[in-house]
Design an enzyme around this catalytic site. Structure first.
Site, short mmCIF file in Angstrom:
data_model
loop_
_atom_site.label_atom_id
_atom_site.label_comp_id
_atom_site.label_asym_id
_atom_site.label_seq_id
_atom_site.Cartn_x
_atom_site.Cartn_y
_atom_site.Cartn_z
N ASP A 6 0.88 -1.17 0.00
CA ASP A 6 0.00 0.00 0.00
C ASP A 6 0.92 1.23 0.00
O ASP A 6 1.50 1.57 1.03
CB ASP A 6 -0.90 -0.05 1.25
CG ASP A 6 -1.66 1.25 1.48
OD1 ASP A 6 -1.65 2.13 0.60
OD2 ASP A 6 -2.28 1.37 2.57
N CYS A 7 1.08 1.82 -1.19
CA CYS A 7 2.01 2.94 -1.35
C CYS A 7 1.28 4.26 -1.16
O CYS A 7 0.59 4.74 -2.07
CB CYS A 7 2.66 2.90 -2.72
SG CYS A 7 3.39 1.30 -3.12
N PHE A 11 4.41 6.82 3.28
CA PHE A 11 5.01 5.53 3.61
C PHE A 11 4.48 4.41 2.72
O PHE A 11 3.37 4.50 2.20
CB PHE A 11 4.70 5.15 5.07
CG PHE A 11 5.34 6.07 6.06
CD1 PHE A 11 6.68 5.92 6.42
CD2 PHE A 11 4.63 7.11 6.64
CE1 PHE A 11 7.29 6.77 7.32
CE2 PHE A 11 5.23 7.98 7.55
CZ PHE A 11 6.56 7.80 7.88
N ILE A 12 5.31 3.36 2.59
CA ILE A 12 4.85 2.12 1.94
C ILE A 12 4.56 1.12 3.06
O ILE A 12 5.45 0.80 3.86
CB ILE A 12 5.92 1.55 1.00
CG1 ILE A 12 6.26 2.55 -0.11
CG2 ILE A 12 5.45 0.21 0.40
CD1 ILE A 12 7.40 2.11 -1.03
N TYR A 93 -17.91 9.21 -7.39
CA TYR A 93 -17.27 10.38 -8.01
C TYR A 93 -17.83 10.65 -9.40
O TYR A 93 -18.16 9.71 -10.14
CB TYR A 93 -15.75 10.15 -8.11
CG TYR A 93 -14.94 10.88 -7.05
CD1 TYR A 93 -15.47 11.14 -5.78
CD2 TYR A 93 -13.65 11.32 -7.33
CE1 TYR A 93 -14.70 11.80 -4.82
CE2 TYR A 93 -12.88 11.98 -6.38
CZ TYR A 93 -13.41 12.23 -5.12
OH TYR A 93 -12.66 12.89 -4.20
N ASP A 102 -6.56 4.32 -2.68
CA ASP A 102 -6.54 3.83 -1.29
C ASP A 102 -7.92 4.02 -0.65
O ASP A 102 -8.40 3.16 0.09
CB ASP A 102 -5.43 4.49 -0.47
CG ASP A 102 -5.47 6.02 -0.49
OD1 ASP A 102 -6.22 6.62 -1.30
OD2 ASP A 102 -4.73 6.62 0.31
N ARG A 103 -8.58 5.13 -0.99
CA ARG A 103 -9.94 5.36 -0.48
C ARG A 103 -10.89 4.30 -1.03
O ARG A 103 -11.72 3.75 -0.31
CB ARG A 103 -10.42 6.75 -0.88
CG ARG A 103 -9.66 7.88 -0.24
CD ARG A 103 -10.06 9.23 -0.84
NE ARG A 103 -11.48 9.54 -0.62
CZ ARG A 103 -12.12 10.53 -1.24
NH1 ARG A 103 -11.49 11.29 -2.12
NH2 ARG A 103 -13.40 10.76 -0.99
N ASP A 122 -9.84 7.51 7.17
CA ASP A 122 -8.45 7.11 6.96
C ASP A 122 -7.53 8.27 7.36
O ASP A 122 -7.68 9.38 6.85
CB ASP A 122 -8.25 6.75 5.47
CG ASP A 122 -6.90 6.11 5.19
OD1 ASP A 122 -5.91 6.43 5.88
OD2 ASP A 122 -6.81 5.30 4.25
N THR A 125 -1.28 10.80 5.40
CA THR A 125 -0.79 12.14 5.05
C THR A 125 -1.97 13.10 4.99
O THR A 125 -1.93 14.20 5.52
CB THR A 125 -0.10 12.08 3.66
OG1 THR A 125 0.84 11.01 3.66
CG2 THR A 125 0.59 13.39 3.37
N1 LIG Z 1 5.02 2.20 12.10
C1 LIG Z 1 4.84 3.40 11.56
N2 LIG Z 1 5.69 3.85 10.62
C2 LIG Z 1 5.52 5.05 10.06
N3 LIG Z 1 4.53 5.90 10.40
C3 LIG Z 1 3.66 5.52 11.33
C4 LIG Z 1 3.76 4.26 11.95
N4 LIG Z 1 2.74 4.15 12.82
C5 LIG Z 1 2.06 5.31 12.76
N5 LIG Z 1 2.60 6.16 11.88
C6 LIG Z 1 2.09 7.49 11.54
O1 LIG Z 1 1.26 7.34 10.43
C7 LIG Z 1 1.22 8.52 9.64
C8 LIG Z 1 1.26 8.14 8.18
O2 LIG Z 1 0.16 7.30 7.92
P1 LIG Z 1 0.04 6.44 6.61
O3 LIG Z 1 -1.31 5.83 6.64
O4 LIG Z 1 1.20 5.53 6.46
O5 LIG Z 1 0.14 7.61 5.51
P2 LIG Z 1 0.23 7.53 3.93
O6 LIG Z 1 -0.67 6.39 3.50
O7 LIG Z 1 -0.27 8.85 3.49
O8 LIG Z 1 1.66 7.29 3.55
C9 LIG Z 1 2.39 9.38 10.09
O9 LIG Z 1 1.87 10.55 10.75
C10 LIG Z 1 3.13 8.52 11.11
O10 LIG Z 1 3.55 9.26 12.21
C1 LIG Z 2 -6.65 11.80 -0.66
C2 LIG Z 2 -5.30 11.15 -0.82
C3 LIG Z 2 -4.25 12.24 -1.02
C4 LIG Z 2 -4.98 10.37 0.48
O1 LIG Z 2 -3.66 9.89 0.38
P1 LIG Z 2 -2.84 9.36 1.66
O2 LIG Z 2 -3.06 10.30 2.79
O3 LIG Z 2 -3.41 8.00 2.00
O4 LIG Z 2 -1.42 9.26 1.22
C5 LIG Z 2 -5.30 10.12 -2.00
O5 LIG Z 2 -6.36 9.23 -1.84
C6 LIG Z 2 -5.41 10.81 -3.33
O6 LIG Z 2 -4.43 11.26 -3.89
N1 LIG Z 2 -6.63 10.90 -3.87
C7 LIG Z 2 -6.93 11.52 -5.17
C8 LIG Z 2 -7.86 12.66 -5.00
C9 LIG Z 2 -9.25 12.21 -4.57
O7 LIG Z 2 -9.44 11.16 -3.94
O8 LIG Z 2 -10.20 12.97 -4.87
K LIG Z 3 -3.11 5.65 2.76
#
Ligand SMILES: Nc1ncnc2c1ncn2[C@@H]1O[C@H](COP(=O)(O)OP(=O)(O)O)[C@@H](O)[C@H]1O
Ligand SMILES: CC(C)(COP(=O)(O)O)[C@@H](O)C(=O)NCCC(=O)O
Ligand SMILES: [K+]
EC number: 2.7.1.33
Length: 249
Positions: A6-7, A11-12, A93, A102-103, A122, A125
């Site tokens: 899940d990228c 984070f991945i 949409y 991801d949504r 969710d 970021t």
């Molecule tokens: N094990 C972990 N590693 C990295 N970030 C984590 C972890 N647990 C909680 N977090 C928190 O999760 C947040 C990122 O969430 P995440 O769902 O991975 O974001 P995204 O999907 O946007 O990359 C950050 O604010 C981070 O502090």
């Molecule tokens: C809303 C998001 C930025 C969330 O990303 P994430 O916080 O999980 O990294 C992502 O789902 C995205 O880029 N969506 C496209 C725009 C939309 O859903 O309308």
């Molecule tokens: K996500």
């Protein structure tokens, strides 16, 4: 074995399933493609055959990662794609391909688990909310800055807000008014997220009364879990949807 990825924007999230899909062999969270490959090479007994992934990153970045995985492990890679309809859920949409994947996957996972109306929250970021009615109709959702974006905006757009990650973690042991900068910022941003949650709950109640399930997922879901007493904290909700969108024959 199956590699699932899940990228997200920061984070991945990765995990390796045994081929019967029943058991998790290994899992983790990494900040880059390179550390993903390092983490996987460090596993003893790893025997990857397939990979499925979801990415909200630019297609160049995603393609680069796929190439790296194919070269390093010789796996077949399936990437989740947008759909108008799947698993009983109808994408709400105007342009279904614009909805973050991801949504979409978290919605598929939530609807399958709830078998009824659900609100999917969710916290990555970005913080997102999506509403799915009992008949599978996606009513739409909301996107706002998540914890990492809120705190980074304050850090980079002010002169005097500076603190490290360890101080940030300590600051969240309570939510009383802050007496230091780090407490004031970390608790303030946490309360912003909680306020977001409460508003979504109100809206869900106005649609469905008490008859809906709330799912919490994403890396910062535990920061708000207290605000949703009956909420289901499902950290791997995106992976539940990923398996639905990318079945392996
Ligand atoms: N094990 C972990 N590693 C990295 N970030 C984590 C972890 N647990 C909680 N977090 C928190 O999760 C947040 C990122 O969430 P995440 O769902 O991975 O974001 P995204 O999907 O946007 O990359 C950050 O604010 C981070 O502090
Ligand atoms: C809303 C998001 C930025 C969330 O990303 P994430 O916080 O999980 O990294 C992502 O789902 C995205 O880029 N969506 C496209 C725009 C939309 O859903 O309308
Ligand atoms: K996500």
């Amino acid at each position: 074995m199956i590699l699932e990825l899940d990228c997200g924007n920061s984070f991945i999230k990765w995990r390796v399933l045994e081929s019967d899909s029943a058991r998790i062999f290994a899992e983790g969270v990494v900040g880059s493609d390179a550390s993903l490959i390092d983490s996987l090479f460090a596993l003893t007994g790893l025997a990857l055959r397939d990979c499925r992934l979801v990415s909200v990153r630019a297609s160049d970045e995603t393609n680069q990662l796929v190439t790296t995985l194919v070269e390093a492990f010789g796996v077949k890679v399936l990437c989740a794609a947008s759909a108008r309809q799947m698993g009983g859920v109808r994408n709400g949409y105007e342009d279904f391909e614009r909805l973050g994947l991801d949504r979409w996957l978290a919605m598929l996972g939530g609807f399958q688990l709830a078998r009824g109306a659900c609100l999917v929250l969710d916290f990555g970021t970005a913080a997102t909310a999506d509403f799915i009615a009992a008949d599978g109709e996606h009513l739409g959702g909301f996107i706002c800055p998540g914890m990492p974006l809120m705190r980074n905006q304050l850090r980079t757009h002010t002169r005097k807000i500076r603190y490290d990650d360890i101080a940030a973690e300590r600051a969240l042991e309570a939510l009383s008014p802050g007496r230091t900068t780090v407490e004031a910022v970390e608790r303030g941003c946490t309360l912003m997220l909680r306020g977001f949650v409460l508003t979504q709950l109100e809206l869900a109640r106005s649609y469905w009364g008490g008859d809906f399930t709330v799912f919490l997922t994403g890396g910062d879901a535990d920061l708000v879990a207290d605000s949703v007493p009956h909420g289901r904290l499902v950290p791997d909700l995106v992976f539940v949807g990923l398996a639905m969108a990318c079945p392996l024959s």
